[in-house]
Design an enzyme around this catalytic site. Structure first.
Site, PDB file in Angstrom:
ATOM      1  N   LYS A 125     -10.391   7.711   6.702  1.00  0.00           N
ATOM      2  CA  LYS A 125     -10.744   6.726   5.685  1.00  0.00           C
ATOM      3  C   LYS A 125      -9.725   5.586   5.693  1.00  0.00           C
ATOM      4  O   LYS A 125      -8.520   5.816   5.773  1.00  0.00           O
ATOM      5  CB  LYS A 125     -10.752   7.407   4.309  1.00  0.00           C
ATOM      6  CG  LYS A 125     -11.071   6.489   3.145  1.00  0.00           C
ATOM      7  CD  LYS A 125     -11.005   7.257   1.839  1.00  0.00           C
ATOM      8  CE  LYS A 125     -11.249   6.351   0.647  1.00  0.00           C
ATOM      9  NZ  LYS A 125     -11.131   7.081  -0.633  1.00  0.00           N
ATOM     10  N   HIS A 179     -13.620  19.116  -2.605  1.00  0.00           N
ATOM     11  CA  HIS A 179     -12.461  18.225  -2.669  1.00  0.00           C
ATOM     12  C   HIS A 179     -11.247  18.949  -3.248  1.00  0.00           C
ATOM     13  O   HIS A 179     -10.102  18.637  -2.893  1.00  0.00           O
ATOM     14  CB  HIS A 179     -12.774  16.982  -3.503  1.00  0.00           C
ATOM     15  CG  HIS A 179     -11.781  15.874  -3.314  1.00  0.00           C
ATOM     16  ND1 HIS A 179     -11.617  15.216  -2.104  1.00  0.00           N
ATOM     17  CD2 HIS A 179     -10.883  15.309  -4.157  1.00  0.00           C
ATOM     18  CE1 HIS A 179     -10.665  14.309  -2.226  1.00  0.00           C
ATOM     19  NE2 HIS A 179     -10.199  14.347  -3.458  1.00  0.00           N
ATOM     20  N   ARG A 205      -9.185  20.532  -0.652  1.00  0.00           N
ATOM     21  CA  ARG A 205      -8.210  19.571  -0.099  1.00  0.00           C
ATOM     22  C   ARG A 205      -6.979  19.494  -0.992  1.00  0.00           C
ATOM     23  O   ARG A 205      -5.845  19.505  -0.506  1.00  0.00           O
ATOM     24  CB  ARG A 205      -8.875  18.203   0.038  1.00  0.00           C
ATOM     25  CG  ARG A 205      -7.961  17.061   0.460  1.00  0.00           C
ATOM     26  CD  ARG A 205      -8.809  15.829   0.722  1.00  0.00           C
ATOM     27  NE  ARG A 205      -8.086  14.579   0.598  1.00  0.00           N
ATOM     28  CZ  ARG A 205      -7.396  13.981   1.567  1.00  0.00           C
ATOM     29  NH1 ARG A 205      -7.315  14.552   2.767  1.00  0.00           N
ATOM     30  NH2 ARG A 205      -6.791  12.828   1.368  1.00  0.00           N
ATOM     31  N   HIS A 221      -3.306   9.422   3.330  1.00  0.00           N
ATOM     32  CA  HIS A 221      -3.246   8.534   2.166  1.00  0.00           C
ATOM     33  C   HIS A 221      -2.723   7.159   2.580  1.00  0.00           C
ATOM     34  O   HIS A 221      -1.888   7.052   3.483  1.00  0.00           O
ATOM     35  CB  HIS A 221      -2.307   9.107   1.098  1.00  0.00           C
ATOM     36  CG  HIS A 221      -2.894  10.265   0.356  1.00  0.00           C
ATOM     37  ND1 HIS A 221      -2.120  11.170  -0.344  1.00  0.00           N
ATOM     38  CD2 HIS A 221      -4.185  10.678   0.186  1.00  0.00           C
ATOM     39  CE1 HIS A 221      -2.898  12.084  -0.896  1.00  0.00           C
ATOM     40  NE2 HIS A 221      -4.161  11.795  -0.591  1.00  0.00           N
ATOM     41  N   TYR A 277       0.808  15.668  -6.069  1.00  0.00           N
ATOM     42  CA  TYR A 277       1.232  17.014  -5.680  1.00  0.00           C
ATOM     43  C   TYR A 277       2.679  17.293  -6.085  1.00  0.00           C
ATOM     44  O   TYR A 277       3.061  18.447  -6.260  1.00  0.00           O
ATOM     45  CB  TYR A 277       0.991  17.216  -4.179  1.00  0.00           C
ATOM     46  CG  TYR A 277      -0.427  16.824  -3.850  1.00  0.00           C
ATOM     47  CD1 TYR A 277      -1.502  17.553  -4.357  1.00  0.00           C
ATOM     48  CD2 TYR A 277      -0.703  15.667  -3.122  1.00  0.00           C
ATOM     49  CE1 TYR A 277      -2.810  17.158  -4.127  1.00  0.00           C
ATOM     50  CE2 TYR A 277      -2.008  15.274  -2.880  1.00  0.00           C
ATOM     51  CZ  TYR A 277      -3.058  16.025  -3.385  1.00  0.00           C
ATOM     52  OH  TYR A 277      -4.349  15.628  -3.175  1.00  0.00           O
TER      53      TYR A 277
END
Length: 364
Positions: A229, A308, A311, A333, A342
């Site tokens: 992405k 998701h 993930r 990211h 996280y």
């Protein structure tokens, strides 16, 4: 080009002619920098706004394509407040704060382009007055808040292995009395466990899993090559490592992929589905994978678990053994700001700081 990107581009090209000429110009301006998926979201947001303008009598246009710059230029602040109220309270299935913020941001981007970048033949801005410049859009996605929402809704510690094991064995025991569910599980358990294992050991997005082809997998070197992405180079695939736990799961599924799913040689997709009544298998869809994970999650006792959140589960576990920069790269990211989720989920930043302080304190 990825399957999803090609689909989004085709959808974008189909809907764009129904927009005013200045929106088409804006989308063309943004094409080099944004994915077809993001541009398609812009179009949907503008469809919503223009439809509301016409419905409220703030535009006399017979269709969205006929809306004029002058109608946007003469909007009052009350109109924007009214649209925000429409999104949050009056529309069917009222939008969340995050969705409202995104829709208003899409409008701000368009109005900024029209008033600050685009110009007419006399070098004047296309839009002389920008009402959206007055609209304050508060940041909704704060890593700490997102982390708080995820607490207790992801897999932790031994649960990562247990969930994959449940797909292999436990689910079959739970649905044994249901012949249809049991048959489906027998047919697909190796594939389904492999998908869950791969996400839990690499952190791939569901769209990245869907787009995987057989040639993208290097089992021996624990490598996957994925369209990531945000990458606008449609020929480049990013190498992404997966952990040792997935090697056997992948090898087992690959040994069954062609015979079990009647996969034709021309089909290069890694994950295959064989619909009822079909003579040959085809690439699994994003929705099929999402529904598959939800099905197992409910029986596993984690009804909030989604594909998701698998993930997120990997990312939280991975961050415990790595720093924020390695976690960012593994997840693909764009910035560490997203990865901060996280840190809050694990409280690792705080615990590391405490440990360093204790190590540096002189003995009493």
């Amino acid at each position: 080009m990825s399957i999803q990107k090609a689909t989004d581009r085709a959808n974008l090209d189909q809907r764009l002619p129904q927009m005013p000429w200045f929106v088409q110009q804006f989308i063309d301006y943004k094409r080099p920098d944004l994915s077809p998926s993001t541009l398609l979201e812009y179009i949907r947001d503008y469809e919503s706004f223009f439809g509301w303008l016409r419905g409220e009598g703030l535009s006399v246009a017979a269709s969205n394509a006929d809306i004029t710059l002058l109608e946007l230029e003469t909007l009052h602040m009350d109109s924007i407040v009214g649209y925000r109220l429409h999104l949050t309270t009056r529309a069917e299935n009222a939008n969340s704060r995050v969705t409202v913020s995104r829709k208003l941001s899409a409008l701000r981007s368009l109005f900024h382009y029209l008033s600050q970048i685009a110009e007419d033949e006399n070098f004047y801005p296309l839009l002389k007055r920008n009402i959206m410049a007055k609209v304050e859009i508060k940041r909704i996605h704060k890593p700490k808040d997102t982390a708080a929402k995820l607490k207790g809704k992801i897999l932790e510690d031994e649960e990562l292995l247990e969930f994959v094991g449940y797909i292999y064995e436990g689910y079959g025991t739970d649905v044994e009395a249901n012949k249809q569910a049991y048959y489906s599980w027998q047919l697909n358990r190796e594939r389904d466990a492999c998908i869950a294992s791969l996400i839990l050991n690499s952190g791939l997005r569901v769209s990245e899993v869907v787009n995987l082809s057989v040639d993208d997998v290097d089992v021996n070197n624990k490598l996957l090559y994925v369209f990531r992405k945000g990458h606008n180079d449609e020929t480049f695939k990013t190498p992404v490592y997966f952990r040792e736990q997935s090697k056997d799961d992948l090898s087992l599924y690959l040994s069954l992929r062609q015979s079990r799913y009647k996969t034709p040689k021309r089909e290069k997709a890694l994950f295959i589905a064989l619909p009822n009544g079909s003579k040959e298998g085809k690439r699994m869809t994003k929705r099929a994978i999402q529904e598959m994970i939800i099905k197992y999650a409910k029986r596993f006792g984690k009804p909030y678990l989604t594909v998701h959140k698998l993930r997120h589960s990997f990312a939280t576990d991975y961050y415990l053994q790595n720093d924020i920069y390695r976690t960012k790269e593994q997840l693909g990211h764009a910035s560490t700001e997203t990865t901060e989720i996280y840190a809050h989920l694990t409280d690792k930043t705080m615990s590391d700081a405490i440990e360093r302080r204790l190590d540096n304190e002189p003995p009493q």
